[in-house]
Enzyme design. Structure first.
Site, PDB file in Angstrom:
ATOM      1  CG  ASP A  86      24.965 -67.948  -4.013  1.00  0.00           C
ATOM      2  OD1 ASP A  86      25.981 -67.846  -3.187  1.00  0.00           O
ATOM      3  OD2 ASP A  86      24.784 -67.795  -5.034  1.00  0.00           O
ATOM      4  CG  ASP A 117      30.451 -74.264  -3.949  1.00  0.00           C
ATOM      5  OD1 ASP A 117      30.223 -73.202  -3.265  1.00  0.00           O
ATOM      6  OD2 ASP A 117      30.424 -74.230  -5.304  1.00  0.00           O
ATOM      7  CD  GLU A 150      31.118 -67.835  -4.977  1.00  0.00           C
ATOM      8  OE1 GLU A 150      32.456 -67.984  -5.193  1.00  0.00           O
ATOM      9  OE2 GLU A 150      30.622 -68.960  -5.186  1.00  0.00           O
ATOM     10  CB  SER A 396      40.196 -64.643 -10.775  1.00  0.00           C
ATOM     11  OG  SER A 396      41.342 -64.718 -11.849  1.00  0.00           O
TER      12      SER A 396
END
Lengths: 453, 453
Positions: A86, A117, A150, A396
């Protein structure tokens, strides 16, 4: 030979990647629901073409998962490649110089949403596998898991792993979804911070009071909240909650030395965020403060009159949202409770303090003497000519710690992105030569991994 | 003789008061613009009937002023009576048991908007004057000034006084617009607190930052703001800004003894505001803390993410609105600047701190050995049978300090309201016997004032 292969197959490999990029798999927008499925199906085809034994589009509670495997020897080690198909929304479209979902090569870069990405990066993994498989160089098993959520929080992946632990069983997880400092300063992400998050509510009087009639005689909940917050951090930048640092792992001298060699320009850094001076824990560099040390930040605060002009009031309530970034081996559940207990303990009896735990997340660290890390290090050295630096980033990626918790496997974060690749922004791009170098580096990782294993 | 007079004239005096009350002079509502003028005109008639030499409705930049005078001797002292003819809105109407602008006497009380605040109280002044004038007992001059904007901030009165200093020249100002503790515990308001108000803005980075990437390396403006605020107040409740208490006047032992005799039930007080424990400056009682000591209260605070759930952010900015109630002889201009300077001085160089002064106001105090105060004290003693207690209230009535500043005259706050009179609320009322006692007390004040003067 590796270099030759990638050069000779470059155009085909790029065309394959482009077929993925052309599917606008924007997970945040429901209009693209069908594109998610199309993209997963396309991945399945591409993985089969690359040489896996089997590939499947599997249902999850959200967008489908793509699973594939190539089992060379049931007794050999297994490397699981994780990635996501995605992408972020491309808006605002008007800021793009080319069409976001029609990849173009210009000035040596691929320009498109997902060029980096994570379509560009995860496809490097598929092509590295193709090389090894085609040349019979694969001594270990390989599995692939690509998710489609994600960019919206990986909500379905945890339950999916939980349900398919055997299928995903592996010795190490390989992820290309992070970056390097620069092509001249290669690096590997070795750490991610964990997170605890709280909301604190301070109640003074049971209704707002006139600040004239009562001012001076009653504890003001905003004043009290400020004091509670201010007392946590010392002038040395240390968090003064007893026990807070108990489980914080100190970095080894070797690692601190490597970290110290990471290029860092303090003036540039300050300029980029517009501050005159930095502030953090004494005894640590800025890079250590964000990568190796926990933080305590108020993310939001509110109470009383916040409109225009002046209103004289002692409010009944004041609130704050507070978060701590945690480092290995701080357990977010333990820290969350520690902070709740602390505030309850120090709260004065003039007010009522209620601390509520929000979500938390585990941090992650890949020790720099971990065999798979060593393999990655040598992979980089072979292709980039330099030992990569270990970099712990302050943020994170919760799924990495979920993998570790559920599959018991460490991840090696072999990413090749550059800050100038503009992920999540208009004009996302990936330098073609870097993309090819990435494939070469991953091939070398696998070869080195077999030596280590 | 006084008592007999008020008893015999009660019905007429009430009917005159009712004629004022029936005019809905709500200053906050533009629909009542004409009622303001009608009410001022009615006051003029009533003052002329009471025996003044002249009465006028005078223009101001807002609602008209009513001015009247009775000059008995140009060389004698002059008492200026101040009051206001405007009232608060009566909404919500449905909570009234009687019509707010149709006064009714029931259970010994007058029920109506303005029965106390301030038509009922200021009319006591007119009727006390009537008695003295009719019986040739007036040895000093009297002036009256009634404004129509007290409930909306007295915006026109300051400029009016400034423009008519000679007309309003006087030796003392008499005001019936406050209250007594109870008919059994008569009291006189001797002090009002002043006010300073600030807005403080703390800027850290020039844009919001990711709390993962930057947390621990950058000063968070909310954390800094909390520290700036927390450092001001010590654990002993004292304000630690150097110089803050320099001009604070300590009460005399005699006054502290009287204050200590004011009935105060701490349990009731805590229950009424819903707190478990009180907090304030060490060494002072609750009544002293609100009446005799300054305060430092955050009235509002905001910054960062304040919506539902969690957002991990280091905000660029954080804000607070802060106010201090001031006591004699603290000058709000001086204190305002002192606090601005303090925050600028202690602000760390990791952030930019901007402190902006809002409005301020002077406090007021009437010394309990002031001749006019003594006259008021004896007036109360004669009628209520007890020495009234001096009470400094925590709030501010800015016009009282404006009078002092512009006319150089002290005010004596001879009010007769009770908390149960419900001013500003539905079912405002005034006990008829207390109203009559008020007239008697004011008559006695004038008689005593001539002895003092």
């Amino acid at each position: 030979m590796i270099k030759k292969y990638v050069e000779e197959n470059k155009d085909r490999m790029l065309e394959e990647l482009f077929s993925l990029i052309r599917i606008p798999s924007v997970s945040a927008q429901t209009a693209h629901k069908e594109d998610m499925v199309r993209c997963a199906e396309r991945w399945k085809e591409l993985l089969l073409q690359a040489g896996v034994d089997k590939a499947e589009v599997m249902p999850s509670k959200g967008n489908p998962m793509v699973y594939a495997e190539r089992m060379v020897d049931p007794k050999a080690k297994t490397v699981l490649v994780y990635g996501h198909y995605d992408v972020m929304p491309a808006e605002p479209f008007e800021l793009w110089k080319t069409e976001p979902f029609e990849p173009v090569i210009k000035d040596g870069h691929i320009w498109a949403r997902g060029a980096d990405d994570d379509k560009g990066q995860s496809f490097m993994q598929a092509k590295a596998f193709e090389y090894l498989n085609k040349h019979n160089l694969l001594k270990h098993n390989m599995k692939f898991i690509f998710e489609g959520e994600e960019e919206i929080g990986s909500g379905s992946l945890g339950p999916f792993i939980e349900e398919h632990k055997d299928l995903l069983k592996c010795d190490v997880i390989l992820v290309s979804d992070t970056g390097i400092i620069s092509p001249d300063v290669p690096s590997i992400t070795t750490g991610l911070r964990g997170l605890s998050y709280w909301q604190i509510e301070v109640t003074g009087p049971d209704h707002d009071l006139h600040s004239g009639t009562f001012g001076g005689a009653v504890a003001n909940p905003i004043n009290v909240l400020c004091k509670l917050i201010a007392d946590v951090t010392g002038p040395d930048g240390k968090i003064r909650i007893p026990g807070f640092y108990d489980d914080v792992e100190e970095a080894s001298d070797e690692e601190r030395k490597l970290v110290a060699s990471i290029p860092f320009n303090e003036e540039e850094y300050k300029k980029s965020i517009g501050v005159k001076a930095l502030f953090g824990e004494e005894g640590y560099s800025t890079i250590e403060r964000t990568g190796y040390r926990p933080s305590f930040d108020v993310c939001g605060i509110w109470g009383g009159y916040t409109g225009d002009g002046a209103k004289t009031v002692i409010p009944s309530k004041a609130y704050a949202k507070i978060s701590s970034r945690l480092v290995p081996h701080q357990d977010h559940n333990k820290i969350s409770q520690l902070v709740v207990d602390y505030f309850n303990r120090v709260a004065p009896d003039t007010v009522t303090v209620k601390v509520e735990k929000h979500h938390g997340g585990y941090g992650y660290v890949c020790p720099i003497d971990f065999p798979a890390y060593k393999a990655a290090e040598r992979g980089f050295e072979t292709v980039f000519g330099k030992r990569p630096l270990p970099v712990r980033i302050g943020g994170s990626i919760p799924i990495i710690s979920t993998f570790e918790k559920l599959l018991g496997a460490k991840s090696v974060l072999m990413g090749f992105g550059l800050e100038s690749n503009a992920i999540h922004s208009p004009n996302e791009n990936m330098p073609v030569d870097l993309w090819l170098k990435g494939i070469e580096t991953i091939i070398n990782f696998h070869l080195e991994y077999d030596k280590e294993a």
